[in-house]
Design an enzyme around this catalytic site. Structure first.
Site, mmCIF file in Angstrom:
data_model
loop_
_atom_site.group_PDB
_atom_site.id
_atom_site.type_symbol
_atom_site.label_atom_id
_atom_site.label_comp_id
_atom_site.label_asym_id
_atom_site.label_seq_id
_atom_site.Cartn_x
_atom_site.Cartn_y
_atom_site.Cartn_z
ATOM 1 C CE1 TYR A 38 87.872 6.140 17.615
ATOM 2 C CE2 TYR A 38 86.766 6.549 15.524
ATOM 3 C CZ TYR A 38 86.779 5.998 16.798
ATOM 4 O OH TYR A 38 85.684 5.296 17.229
ATOM 5 N N GLY A 57 82.573 -0.569 2.095
ATOM 6 C CA GLY A 57 81.655 -0.935 3.177
ATOM 7 C C GLY A 57 80.810 0.262 3.605
ATOM 8 N N GLY A 58 80.313 0.194 4.836
ATOM 9 C CA GLY A 58 79.395 1.212 5.336
ATOM 10 C C GLY A 58 79.986 2.609 5.334
ATOM 11 C CE LYS A 66 77.904 2.428 11.775
ATOM 12 N NZ LYS A 66 79.006 3.226 11.248
ATOM 13 C CG ASP A 103 79.119 6.958 10.171
ATOM 14 O OD1 ASP A 103 79.482 7.467 11.250
ATOM 15 O OD2 ASP A 103 78.755 5.770 10.061
ATOM 16 C CG MET A 135 91.344 0.184 14.080
ATOM 17 S SD MET A 135 89.588 0.172 13.624
ATOM 18 C CE MET A 135 89.172 -1.529 13.797
HETATM 19 P P1 NAP Z 1 82.609 -2.460 6.891
HETATM 20 O O1 NAP Z 1 81.258 -2.076 6.436
HETATM 21 O O2 NAP Z 1 82.827 -3.780 7.522
HETATM 22 O O3 NAP Z 1 83.592 -2.336 5.604
HETATM 23 C C1 NAP Z 1 84.952 -2.631 5.706
HETATM 24 C C2 NAP Z 1 85.614 -2.416 4.353
HETATM 25 O O4 NAP Z 1 87.023 -2.606 4.514
HETATM 26 C C3 NAP Z 1 85.164 -3.392 3.284
HETATM 27 O O5 NAP Z 1 85.146 -2.739 2.043
HETATM 28 C C4 NAP Z 1 86.261 -4.463 3.329
HETATM 29 O O6 NAP Z 1 86.453 -5.129 2.103
HETATM 30 C C5 NAP Z 1 87.476 -3.616 3.630
HETATM 31 N N1 NAP Z 1 88.522 -4.413 4.285
HETATM 32 C C6 NAP Z 1 88.464 -4.985 5.510
HETATM 33 N N2 NAP Z 1 89.611 -5.614 5.790
HETATM 34 C C7 NAP Z 1 90.414 -5.465 4.702
HETATM 35 C C8 NAP Z 1 91.723 -5.903 4.375
HETATM 36 N N3 NAP Z 1 92.442 -6.643 5.235
HETATM 37 N N4 NAP Z 1 92.236 -5.550 3.176
HETATM 38 C C9 NAP Z 1 91.520 -4.798 2.302
HETATM 39 N N5 NAP Z 1 90.270 -4.360 2.553
HETATM 40 C C10 NAP Z 1 89.722 -4.681 3.747
HETATM 41 O O7 NAP Z 1 83.182 -1.401 7.943
HETATM 42 P P2 NAP Z 1 82.873 0.170 8.046
HETATM 43 O O8 NAP Z 1 81.723 0.396 8.949
HETATM 44 O O9 NAP Z 1 82.812 0.723 6.660
HETATM 45 O O10 NAP Z 1 84.171 0.697 8.823
HETATM 46 C C11 NAP Z 1 85.429 0.765 8.164
HETATM 47 C C12 NAP Z 1 86.419 1.532 9.043
HETATM 48 O O11 NAP Z 1 85.962 2.863 9.229
HETATM 49 C C13 NAP Z 1 86.587 0.949 10.465
HETATM 50 O O12 NAP Z 1 87.941 1.001 10.809
HETATM 51 C C14 NAP Z 1 85.777 1.896 11.334
HETATM 52 O O13 NAP Z 1 86.274 1.963 12.648
HETATM 53 C C15 NAP Z 1 86.019 3.208 10.603
HETATM 54 N N6 NAP Z 1 84.967 4.215 10.857
HETATM 55 C C16 NAP Z 1 85.371 5.417 11.378
HETATM 56 C C17 NAP Z 1 84.408 6.376 11.637
HETATM 57 C C18 NAP Z 1 84.841 7.701 12.235
HETATM 58 O O14 NAP Z 1 83.950 8.408 12.749
HETATM 59 N N7 NAP Z 1 86.089 8.087 12.171
HETATM 60 C C19 NAP Z 1 83.049 6.145 11.371
HETATM 61 C C20 NAP Z 1 82.685 4.903 10.792
HETATM 62 C C21 NAP Z 1 83.668 3.950 10.545
HETATM 63 P P3 NAP Z 1 85.532 -6.376 1.651
HETATM 64 O O15 NAP Z 1 84.327 -5.773 1.023
HETATM 65 O O16 NAP Z 1 86.392 -7.113 0.716
HETATM 66 O O17 NAP Z 1 85.223 -7.152 2.915
#
Ligand code: NAP
Length: 285
Positions: free
Chosen positions: A227, A129-130, A67, A103, A202
């Site tokens: 989800y 994150g993203g 992304k 998003d 998740m």
């Molecule tokens: P990302 O950019 O990799 O960011 C993940 C975030 O979660 C980071 O801030 C990370 O912290 C934190 N994190 C990961 N594991 C952790 C843990 N064990 N304890 C505490 N914090 C933790 O991922 P993303 O794209 O933002 O996606 C995040 C979630 O949103 C995913 O589950 C994804 O499936 C979901 N999502 C859903 C939709 C939807 O349409 N419903 C759309 C997009 C994403 P650090 O910075 O410390 O690594």
């Protein structure tokens, strides 16, 4: 000629986007086909140049891990996607590739639909994150204060700083901080909305949650962007204490519906898309 939209990411085997979009195209009788394709990082540039620019390709969705990296290969990027720093949708306009981020739109629409206005509210976001970035930029025009709590403090501070630069007259208090139990308890005490934008909880780690149940209360709105499962432990515990809850399904459908609109200039059949996503999730168990 059938137009193709791709989903590019790595790995993408479990994505529900193909079934959601192909059902939507069929429902409206649009001659489009949606295909998920694994693209590893070292092939991203060549995939974009050799495949995405072809005339029969209308665009793509972009998912983890591309992304952010995809931006440098595009011809134009929507100003909001540029601020967010991530693109999840590409449109191919006669060889010109334009990037968007749907998003935040998806999350914001789902939140407003579920809770009405968020004016005057305090929102606590878990993650930086993203997904957090995309959602937080949309919240700027609505909420009174925003607290970003993240495992890596630096990223929470950076996002808070970036958001403050984008306020453009909106009066929002924004803080970033390290995610600790003590800080979470303190911030949730008077929070109106809490949003989990981390993957914690998740599938398959469904027993995990970042929030102790006794930090939740019935006046809160609890939104988990996950989800799968349909109801995370956080959502189940929030329901137990009487809080209003929202899972990630509507966000997922709405981010897809906005991508659909960008590719086809048609309104997406949202009800059908929601049904097919819920059915697919139920089949996954
Ligand atoms: P990302 O950019 O990799 O960011 C993940 C975030 O979660 C980071 O801030 C990370 O912290 C934190 N994190 C990961 N594991 C952790 C843990 N064990 N304890 C505490 N914090 C933790 O991922 P993303 O794209 O933002 O996606 C995040 C979630 O949103 C995913 O589950 C994804 O499936 C979901 N999502 C859903 C939709 C939807 O349409 N419903 C759309 C997009 C994403 P650090 O910075 O410390 O690594």
């Amino acid at each position: 000629m059938t137009k193709i939209c791709y989903l590019i990411g790595y790995p993408i085997e479990h994505s529900l986007s193909p079934v959601m979009h192909n059902t939507a195209f069929k429902e409206l009788g649009i001659d489009f086909s949606y295909r998920a394709i694994n693209v590893e990082s070292h092939h991203l540039r060549s995939f974009i140049e050799e495949t995405l620019r072809r005339p029969m390709v209308r665009g793509a969705n972009v998912t983890i891990p591309h992304k952010v990296d995809v931006i440098k290969f595009l011809d134009e990027v929507d100003p909001l996607a540029k601020e967010i720093g991530a693109v999840n949708t590409i449109v191919n306009d006669e060889g010109v590739l334009r990037g968007f981020n749907t998003d935040g739109f998806g999350a914001f629409r789902a939140l407003i639909e579920a809770y009405g206005s968020l004016k005057e509210m305090k929102v606590v976001l878990l993650g930086a994150g993203g997904a957090t970035r995309a959602i937080s930029y949309y919240l700027l025009k609505e909420v009174q204060s925003m607290v970003i709590l993240n495992r890596t403090e630096r990223k929470a501070l950076e996002l808070a700083k970036d958001l403050r630069k984008s306020l453009r007259g909106f009066k929002v208090e924004i803080y970033g901080s390290l995610l600790t139990k003590a800080r979470l308890r303190e911030e949730l005490f008077d929070a109106d909305v809490v949003i989990n934008t981390t993957p914690v909880g998740m599938y398959p780690n469904v027993e995990n949650t970042l929030i102790c149940k006794n930090f939740l209360n019935k006046k809160m709105m609890v939104f988990d962007v996950i989800y799968n499962p349909f109801e995370t432990r956080l959502i189940l515990e929030a329901k137990d204490v009487g809080a209003k809850t929202l899972n990630g399904v509507n966000m997922f459908v709405y981010q897809g519906s906005e991508a659909f609109r960008l590719w086809t200039s048609r309104d997406a059949p949202i009800d059908i898309m929601t049904q097919v996503v819920i059915k697919a999730l139920e089949e996954k168990g």
